[in-house]
Design a protein around this motif. Sequence first.
Motif, PDB file in Angstrom:
ATOM      1  N   LEU A 267     -45.925  17.197 -23.473  1.00 37.07           N
ATOM      2  CA  LEU A 267     -47.108  16.396 -23.181  1.00 37.07           C
ATOM      3  C   LEU A 267     -46.889  15.538 -21.948  1.00 37.07           C
ATOM      4  CD1 LEU A 267     -48.074  15.128 -26.753  1.00 37.07           C
ATOM      5  CD2 LEU A 267     -48.978  17.113 -25.526  1.00 37.07           C
ATOM      6  N   GLU A 268     -47.777  15.679 -20.976  1.00 40.11           N
ATOM      7  CA  GLU A 268     -47.787  14.771 -19.844  1.00 40.11           C
ATOM      8  C   GLU A 268     -48.638  13.549 -20.164  1.00 40.11           C
ATOM      9  OE1 GLU A 268     -48.689  14.964 -15.030  1.00 40.11           O
ATOM     10  OE2 GLU A 268     -49.486  16.494 -16.355  1.00 40.11           O
ATOM     11  N   CYS A 269     -49.559  13.722 -21.133  1.00 41.07           N
ATOM     12  CA  CYS A 269     -50.487  12.661 -21.540  1.00 41.07           C
ATOM     13  C   CYS A 269     -49.979  12.026 -22.831  1.00 41.07           C
ATOM     14  CB  CYS A 269     -51.885  13.263 -21.743  1.00 41.07           C
ATOM     15  SG  CYS A 269     -53.024  12.212 -22.635  1.00 41.07           S
ATOM     16  N   HIS A 270     -49.514  10.769 -22.764  1.00 39.53           N
ATOM     17  CA  HIS A 270     -48.949  10.108 -23.937  1.00 39.53           C
ATOM     18  C   HIS A 270     -49.961   9.963 -25.070  1.00 39.53           C
ATOM     19  CE1 HIS A 270     -45.743   9.218 -21.146  1.00 39.53           C
ATOM     20  NE2 HIS A 270     -45.057   8.543 -22.043  1.00 39.53           N
ATOM     21  N   THR A 271     -51.209   9.638 -24.731  1.00 39.60           N
ATOM     22  CA  THR A 271     -52.205   9.403 -25.777  1.00 39.60           C
ATOM     23  C   THR A 271     -52.674  10.696 -26.438  1.00 39.60           C
ATOM     24  OG1 THR A 271     -53.800   9.253 -23.955  1.00 39.60           O
ATOM     25  CG2 THR A 271     -53.121   7.196 -24.996  1.00 39.60           C
ATOM     26  N   CYS A 272     -52.229  11.836 -25.936  1.00 40.51           N
ATOM     27  CA  CYS A 272     -52.594  13.109 -26.583  1.00 40.51           C
ATOM     28  C   CYS A 272     -52.049  13.202 -28.008  1.00 40.51           C
ATOM     29  CB  CYS A 272     -52.091  14.294 -25.768  1.00 40.51           C
ATOM     30  SG  CYS A 272     -52.952  14.513 -24.198  1.00 40.51           S
ATOM     31  N   PHE A 273     -51.010  12.413 -28.316  1.00 38.13           N
ATOM     32  CA  PHE A 273     -50.490  12.423 -29.688  1.00 38.13           C
ATOM     33  C   PHE A 273     -51.576  12.064 -30.700  1.00 38.13           C
ATOM     34  CE2 PHE A 273     -46.361  11.861 -27.501  1.00 38.13           C
ATOM     35  CZ  PHE A 273     -45.639  12.860 -28.137  1.00 38.13           C
ATOM     36  N   ASP A 274     -52.565  11.288 -30.266  1.00 36.06           N
ATOM     37  CA  ASP A 274     -53.610  10.834 -31.183  1.00 36.06           C
ATOM     38  C   ASP A 274     -54.429  11.987 -31.749  1.00 36.06           C
ATOM     39  OD1 ASP A 274     -52.758   8.291 -30.652  1.00 36.06           O
ATOM     40  OD2 ASP A 274     -54.332   7.843 -29.198  1.00 36.06           O
ATOM     41  N   TRP A 275     -54.579  13.069 -30.985  1.00 37.77           N
ATOM     42  CA  TRP A 275     -55.364  14.199 -31.491  1.00 37.77           C
ATOM     43  C   TRP A 275     -54.545  15.468 -31.675  1.00 37.77           C
ATOM     44  CZ3 TRP A 275     -54.785  17.996 -27.996  1.00 37.77           C
ATOM     45  CH2 TRP A 275     -54.682  17.668 -26.638  1.00 37.77           C
ATOM     46  N   LEU A 276     -53.289  15.469 -31.204  1.00 35.95           N
ATOM     47  CA  LEU A 276     -52.508  16.704 -31.265  1.00 35.95           C
ATOM     48  C   LEU A 276     -52.069  17.064 -32.680  1.00 35.95           C
ATOM     49  CD1 LEU A 276     -51.320  18.971 -29.558  1.00 35.95           C
ATOM     50  CD2 LEU A 276     -49.225  17.626 -29.355  1.00 35.95           C
ATOM     51  N   MET A 277     -51.836  16.068 -33.522  1.00 33.46           N
ATOM     52  CA  MET A 277     -51.349  16.368 -34.865  1.00 33.46           C
ATOM     53  C   MET A 277     -52.329  17.242 -35.671  1.00 33.46           C
ATOM     54  SD  MET A 277     -48.296  15.308 -34.966  1.00 33.46           S
ATOM     55  CE  MET A 277     -48.203  15.649 -33.202  1.00 33.46           C
ATOM     56  N   PRO A 278     -53.622  16.894 -35.749  1.00 34.93           N
ATOM     57  CA  PRO A 278     -54.536  17.792 -36.465  1.00 34.93           C
ATOM     58  C   PRO A 278     -54.656  19.165 -35.809  1.00 34.93           C
ATOM     59  CG  PRO A 278     -55.751  15.996 -35.420  1.00 34.93           C
ATOM     60  CD  PRO A 278     -54.301  15.645 -35.357  1.00 34.93           C
ATOM     61  N   VAL A 279     -54.498  19.235 -34.486  1.00 37.67           N
ATOM     62  CA  VAL A 279     -54.510  20.530 -33.802  1.00 37.67           C
ATOM     63  C   VAL A 279     -53.333  21.381 -34.256  1.00 37.67           C
ATOM     64  CG1 VAL A 279     -54.157  21.640 -31.558  1.00 37.67           C
ATOM     65  CG2 VAL A 279     -55.798  19.768 -31.781  1.00 37.67           C
TER      66      VAL A 279
ATOM     67  N   ASP B 279     -42.965  25.954 -23.504  1.00 39.95           N
ATOM     68  CA  ASP B 279     -43.862  27.097 -23.339  1.00 39.95           C
ATOM     69  C   ASP B 279     -45.249  26.681 -22.874  1.00 39.95           C
ATOM     70  OD1 ASP B 279     -41.949  29.039 -24.528  1.00 39.95           O
ATOM     71  OD2 ASP B 279     -42.283  27.809 -26.320  1.00 39.95           O
ATOM     72  N   LEU B 280     -45.612  25.430 -23.154  1.00 37.52           N
ATOM     73  CA  LEU B 280     -46.948  24.948 -22.833  1.00 37.52           C
ATOM     74  C   LEU B 280     -46.868  23.471 -22.459  1.00 37.52           C
ATOM     75  CD1 LEU B 280     -50.078  25.612 -22.945  1.00 37.52           C
ATOM     76  CD2 LEU B 280     -50.024  24.625 -25.243  1.00 37.52           C
ATOM     77  N   VAL B 281     -47.546  23.101 -21.382  1.00 36.64           N
ATOM     78  CA  VAL B 281     -47.658  21.699 -20.971  1.00 36.64           C
ATOM     79  C   VAL B 281     -49.125  21.303 -21.052  1.00 36.64           C
ATOM     80  CG1 VAL B 281     -47.509  20.093 -19.031  1.00 36.64           C
ATOM     81  CG2 VAL B 281     -45.625  21.664 -19.496  1.00 36.64           C
ATOM     82  N   ILE B 282     -49.403  20.165 -21.680  1.00 41.02           N
ATOM     83  CA  ILE B 282     -50.749  19.610 -21.697  1.00 41.02           C
ATOM     84  C   ILE B 282     -50.754  18.416 -20.762  1.00 41.02           C
ATOM     85  CG2 ILE B 282     -52.516  18.478 -23.089  1.00 41.02           C
ATOM     86  CD1 ILE B 282     -51.608  20.149 -25.446  1.00 41.02           C
ATOM     87  N   GLY B 283     -51.529  18.527 -19.675  1.00 37.00           N
ATOM     88  CA  GLY B 283     -51.529  17.464 -18.688  1.00 37.00           C
ATOM     89  C   GLY B 283     -52.527  17.732 -17.583  1.00 37.00           C
ATOM     90  N   ALA B 284     -52.278  17.115 -16.424  1.00 35.00           N
ATOM     91  CA  ALA B 284     -53.173  17.263 -15.284  1.00 35.00           C
ATOM     92  C   ALA B 284     -53.038  18.652 -14.671  1.00 35.00           C
ATOM     93  CB  ALA B 284     -52.866  16.200 -14.239  1.00 35.00           C
TER      94      ALA B 284
END
Length: 316
Positions: free
Chosen positions: A98-110, A143-148
Amino acid sequence: MLDIRHLRSLLAIAESGKLATAAERVHLSQSALSHQIKALETHYDLVLFERSKSGMHFTPAGERLLNLARTVLPQIHDAERDLTRMKGDTRGELRIALECHTCFDWLMPVMDEFRRRWPEVEVDLVAGFHADPLNLLERRRADLVIGARPSPPGSWHVAPLFRFEILAVLPNEHRLRNKRRLEAQDFVGETLITYPVPEERIDLIRQVLTPAGIELPRRKAELTVAVLQLVASRRGVAALPNWGVKSYVDHDYVLAKRIGARGLWSELYAISSKALASRPYLADFIRIVRDICASQLDGIQLLPDKTPQVGANQSE
């Protein structure tokens, strides 16, 4: 008359509340989606929606078809995944950085939904802060980066996720509490509380402060809750995604203000190697992100996805 594409359209309208946003989700123009809905209403001689300034609202007839969509579409998705599995070995590994720290807020249910759909795929998070997350892909440590979006995209497969607004976060009794929005000069004299990332990756600094010739002292915190605690205790101000601060604002813990007349916006992408992009479970992971975030995060805008869905029709 009723088919899969209609059900997908109805579900997209229900989750977005707006015809334009729903049209993007089902890969149609807004006029084509309007034509599709009008054809359904003509066929059944019933009105499916009531339109108002606040969006589209389902009539009882529309609710009946929406309930059908919520029942049938998950079963279709499950069947399609089973058919994919029948064609060969779908085991694999999906390590996410994760490049986006706040992505943890929605990544868990995903991730929970992904594990339910693809139990044979090992999914995990690459721990820690990474100054150059794409380097993890190059070294095959992720394998996957979530970011800009990388610029230039290079040899990566870049899948669009969504656009979101970044808000200025202030303590409740801040001197700027009565302003509707903040401009660059309003930040002069403040301490900026950020995640421990380089300045060039902080949108507020790159897009607002630096062009205005403003440089602020920074204080860094690893976790979103720590950033918000520092703001609430008047140690400085922050700039965070709307979904990351909504619950804190709703509970009067901090204040959030728009930055600039049109707001400060950013975009998220899913970046992987082109070889991995051919794996069906990666495409499904990206679809889960888009679907769950569209239904759970207020104020985001899905980025156009040119990948057609099964059963989609671009002309109707």
